[in-house]
Design a protein around this motif. Structure first.
Motif, PDB file in Angstrom:
ATOM      1  N   LYS A  16       0.835  -1.192   0.000  1.00  0.00           N
ATOM      2  CA  LYS A  16       0.000   0.000   0.000  1.00  0.00           C
ATOM      3  C   LYS A  16       0.877   1.251   0.000  1.00  0.00           C
ATOM      4  N   LEU A  17       0.423   2.253  -0.744  1.00  0.00           N
ATOM      5  CA  LEU A  17       1.050   3.563  -0.714  1.00  0.00           C
ATOM      6  C   LEU A  17       0.005   4.591  -0.278  1.00  0.00           C
ATOM      7  N   ARG A  18       0.454   5.624   0.421  1.00  0.00           N
ATOM      8  CA  ARG A  18      -0.475   6.676   0.851  1.00  0.00           C
ATOM      9  C   ARG A  18      -0.459   7.794  -0.182  1.00  0.00           C
ATOM     10  N   VAL A  19      -1.583   8.014  -0.821  1.00  0.00           N
ATOM     11  CA  VAL A  19      -1.717   9.047  -1.856  1.00  0.00           C
ATOM     12  C   VAL A  19      -2.885   9.945  -1.479  1.00  0.00           C
ATOM     13  N   GLY A  20      -2.603  11.220  -1.283  1.00  0.00           N
ATOM     14  CA  GLY A  20      -3.659  12.154  -0.915  1.00  0.00           C
ATOM     15  C   GLY A  20      -4.345  11.790   0.388  1.00  0.00           C
ATOM     16  N   GLY A  21      -3.598  11.190   1.297  1.00  0.00           N
ATOM     17  CA  GLY A  21      -4.172  10.820   2.586  1.00  0.00           C
ATOM     18  C   GLY A  21      -4.883   9.490   2.599  1.00  0.00           C
ATOM     19  N   GLU A  22      -4.938   8.792   1.441  1.00  0.00           N
ATOM     20  CA  GLU A  22      -5.621   7.511   1.368  1.00  0.00           C
ATOM     21  C   GLU A  22      -4.642   6.422   0.958  1.00  0.00           C
ATOM     22  N   LEU A  23      -4.864   5.209   1.470  1.00  0.00           N
ATOM     23  CA  LEU A  23      -4.043   4.064   1.093  1.00  0.00           C
ATOM     24  C   LEU A  23      -4.568   3.453  -0.193  1.00  0.00           C
ATOM     25  N   VAL A  24      -3.660   3.275  -1.149  1.00  0.00           N
ATOM     26  CA  VAL A  24      -4.032   2.655  -2.425  1.00  0.00           C
ATOM     27  C   VAL A  24      -3.030   1.554  -2.737  1.00  0.00           C
ATOM     28  N   ASP A  25      -3.415   0.634  -3.617  1.00  0.00           N
ATOM     29  CA  ASP A  25      -2.504  -0.432  -4.004  1.00  0.00           C
ATOM     30  C   ASP A  25      -1.284   0.143  -4.706  1.00  0.00           C
ATOM     31  N   ALA A  26      -0.114  -0.443  -4.416  1.00  0.00           N
ATOM     32  CA  ALA A  26       1.120  -0.030  -5.074  1.00  0.00           C
ATOM     33  C   ALA A  26       1.074  -0.417  -6.549  1.00  0.00           C
ATOM     34  N   PRO A  27       1.881   0.246  -7.404  1.00  0.00           N
ATOM     35  CA  PRO A  27       1.843  -0.007  -8.845  1.00  0.00           C
ATOM     36  C   PRO A  27       2.024  -1.462  -9.239  1.00  0.00           C
ATOM     37  N   ALA A  28       2.835  -2.209  -8.483  1.00  0.00           N
ATOM     38  CA  ALA A  28       3.094  -3.591  -8.870  1.00  0.00           C
ATOM     39  C   ALA A  28       1.842  -4.437  -8.764  1.00  0.00           C
ATOM     40  N   ALA A  29       0.899  -4.043  -7.886  1.00  0.00           N
ATOM     41  CA  ALA A  29      -0.294  -4.849  -7.687  1.00  0.00           C
ATOM     42  C   ALA A  29      -1.491  -4.273  -8.430  1.00  0.00           C
ATOM     43  N   ALA A  30      -1.490  -2.960  -8.680  1.00  0.00           N
ATOM     44  CA  ALA A  30      -2.625  -2.332  -9.326  1.00  0.00           C
ATOM     45  C   ALA A  30      -2.541  -2.484 -10.835  1.00  0.00           C
ATOM     46  N   PRO A  31      -3.678  -2.525 -11.531  1.00  0.00           N
ATOM     47  CA  PRO A  31      -3.647  -2.589 -12.994  1.00  0.00           C
ATOM     48  C   PRO A  31      -2.934  -1.366 -13.543  1.00  0.00           C
ATOM     49  N   ALA A  32      -2.144  -1.582 -14.559  1.00  0.00           N
ATOM     50  CA  ALA A  32      -1.389  -0.473 -15.149  1.00  0.00           C
ATOM     51  C   ALA A  32      -1.376  -0.605 -16.649  1.00  0.00           C
ATOM     52  N   ALA A  33      -1.298   0.535 -17.332  1.00  0.00           N
ATOM     53  CA  ALA A  33      -1.278   0.515 -18.787  1.00  0.00           C
ATOM     54  C   ALA A  33      -0.021  -0.156 -19.299  1.00  0.00           C
ATOM     55  N   VAL A  34       1.075  -0.009 -18.542  1.00  0.00           N
ATOM     56  CA  VAL A  34       2.341  -0.635 -18.911  1.00  0.00           C
ATOM     57  C   VAL A  34       2.679  -1.670 -17.857  1.00  0.00           C
ATOM     58  N   PRO A  35       2.881  -2.937 -18.211  1.00  0.00           N
ATOM     59  CA  PRO A  35       3.214  -3.954 -17.217  1.00  0.00           C
ATOM     60  C   PRO A  35       4.449  -3.565 -16.428  1.00  0.00           C
ATOM     61  N   ALA A  36       4.468  -3.946 -15.134  1.00  0.00           N
ATOM     62  CA  ALA A  36       5.581  -3.547 -14.267  1.00  0.00           C
ATOM     63  C   ALA A  36       6.936  -3.924 -14.820  1.00  0.00           C
ATOM     64  N   PRO A  37       7.147  -5.157 -15.374  1.00  0.00           N
ATOM     65  CA  PRO A  37       8.468  -5.508 -15.867  1.00  0.00           C
ATOM     66  C   PRO A  37       8.948  -4.611 -16.999  1.00  0.00           C
ATOM     67  N   ALA A  38       7.971  -3.999 -17.736  1.00  0.00           N
ATOM     68  CA  ALA A  38       8.347  -3.192 -18.887  1.00  0.00           C
ATOM     69  C   ALA A  38       8.610  -1.736 -18.514  1.00  0.00           C
ATOM     70  N   ARG A  39       8.294  -1.346 -17.292  1.00  0.00           N
ATOM     71  CA  ARG A  39       8.493   0.036 -16.898  1.00  0.00           C
ATOM     72  C   ARG A  39       9.983   0.329 -16.820  1.00  0.00           C
ATOM     73  N   SER A  40      10.361   1.490 -17.277  1.00  0.00           N
ATOM     74  CA  SER A  40      11.769   1.846 -17.335  1.00  0.00           C
ATOM     75  C   SER A  40      12.369   1.959 -15.938  1.00  0.00           C
ATOM     76  N   THR A  41      13.567   1.418 -15.796  1.00  0.00           N
ATOM     77  CA  THR A  41      14.300   1.549 -14.538  1.00  0.00           C
ATOM     78  C   THR A  41      15.299   2.704 -14.599  1.00  0.00           C
ATOM     79  N   LYS A  42      15.329   3.399 -15.722  1.00  0.00           N
ATOM     80  CA  LYS A  42      16.335   4.446 -15.907  1.00  0.00           C
ATOM     81  C   LYS A  42      16.267   5.546 -14.851  1.00  0.00           C
ATOM     82  N   PRO A  43      15.068   6.070 -14.512  1.00  0.00           N
ATOM     83  CA  PRO A  43      15.044   7.139 -13.488  1.00  0.00           C
ATOM     84  C   PRO A  43      15.622   6.683 -12.149  1.00  0.00           C
ATOM     85  N   VAL A  44      15.276   5.466 -11.733  1.00  0.00           N
ATOM     86  CA  VAL A  44      15.802   4.949 -10.476  1.00  0.00           C
ATOM     87  C   VAL A  44      17.312   4.749 -10.573  1.00  0.00           C
TER      88      VAL A  44
END
Length: 352
Positions: free
Chosen positions: A220-248
């Motif tokens: 869970k991540l806190r966004v705007g004061g509310e807990l929401v599922d983290a990106p790895a668990a939430a549906p995403a337009a781009v699958p987690a493995p395909a997300r760029s690691t360059k910024p990190v």
């Protein structure tokens, strides 16, 4: 806890070297399963980050300092097999380039600082995650506990090796008490650094934390004061493995360069836990000069650069660059072997 040449006799050092080589060989095979699209680009960075943070000795008692060992951090971020390789790369670079840790004692140091820390930390980490809720807070708590216990675990391993092949006659009980006592204190610093770093990565890219994958409940991540599922668990337009690691990767590299090139100047100059115990108890009576003592980067300074701040900073930057280059080369080679194995298995399955 870098053991120099002369603390442990030749037979035990050789035996430790054989054991360390076996552990590295097993880790190379195991890392093929861990170095996927997310972990492979980051493993070399993790090694470089550990190198940088190890330059930041922090005070733990009067006249004594400690520094990160890094096994827990590496294991949790990129996996236990890859973690052993990360710390081993750091130890190799430190021994060859910076005369830190004896070359004949390299096997001893790999066993103490890479193998034992990873095994202890990851076992504690996974055990606690089975008992705690599958949340981000649980991951950081488990990381803290695993890192805390990994440091005295390494001190126990050193004491065992000293009991088998110590070159001085210091009573074993005194060595054990002194080593474990001071390294429990160092473990607190290790735990704080590990938990903070893991927590920082979880906050932005939980899918990149190997130890947080496959939890029973989504992070869970806190966004705007509310807990929401983290990106790895939430549906995403781009699958987690395909997300760029360059910024990190870029952020991590810049952080490592700043730590090694600038912040390291303000690190404690007191001897670390092993050096203090060795001096107080007489373990260092037979210490030998390092084979790389004449290295232009020996003692984390650049030869012929008189300004201490500039010399140390340049050495740190060079060390980070060399470690990330060597580590990345090794991990991409292992990753390529994994891809070849998968291709071969797929071809064989299709043929059948």
């Amino acid at each position: 806890m870098h053991v120099p040449d002369g603390f442990i006799d030749a037979p035990v050092s050789i035996a430790a070297g054989v054991a360390a080589a076996g552990a590295v060989a097993v880790s190379l095979r195991g890392a093929r399963r861990e170095l996927d699209e997310r972990a492979a680009p980051l493993a070399g960075l993790v090694a470089a980050f550990i190198f940088a943070v190890q330059m930041l000795n922090f005070p733990v008692a009067a006249g004594t300092s400690g520094h990160l060992l890094g096994g827990a951090l590496a294991a949790i971020l990129v996996g236990p097999y890859t973690g052993v390789l990360c710390v081993s790369v750091v130890l190799l670079m430190q021994g060859v380039l910076f005369a830190d840790g004896g070359l004949t004692a390299l096997g001893v140091n790999v066993m103490n600082m890479a193998v034992v820390t990873v095994v202890v930390a990851y076992a504690v980490f996974r055990g606690l995650l089975k008992l705690l809720p599958g949340t981000r807070r649980s991951v950081t708590v488990a990381a803290f506990a695993g890192a805390l216990l990994s440091v005295p675990g390494a001190a126990v391993m050193f004491t065992l090796l000293y009991a088998l092949g110590g070159t001085t006659d210091v009573p074993l009980g005194k060595v054990f008490t002194a080593m474990v006592g001071v390294h429990v204190l160092i473990g607190i610093g290790e735990a704080a650094i590990t938990a903070a770093t893991v927590g920082a990565v979880l906050a932005v890219r939980p899918d990149l934390v190997h130890g947080a994958r496959g939890l029973a409940a989504p992070l869970k991540l806190r966004v705007g004061g509310e807990l929401v599922d983290a990106p790895a668990a939430a549906p995403a337009a781009v699958p987690a493995p395909a997300r760029s690691t360059k910024p990190v990767w870029v952020t991590g590299l810049i952080t490592a360069l700043v730590l090694a090139g600038f912040v390291s100047f303000y690190a404690s100059t007191s001897p670390d836990g092993l050096e203090k115990v060795a001096a107080d108890k007489g373990i260092d009576q037979n210490v030998k000069e390092h084979a790389s003592a004449d290295s232009p980067l020996a003692d984390y300074s650049v030869k012929d650069v008189d300004d201490a701040r500039l010399s140390g900073g340049l050495a740190g930057v060079i060390g980070v660059g060399a470690t990330v280059a060597v580590g990345t080369g090794i991990f991409w080679t292992v990753r390529r072997r994994r891809a070849e194995d998968l291709t071969a298995a797929s071809t064989a399955s299709t043929a059948v």
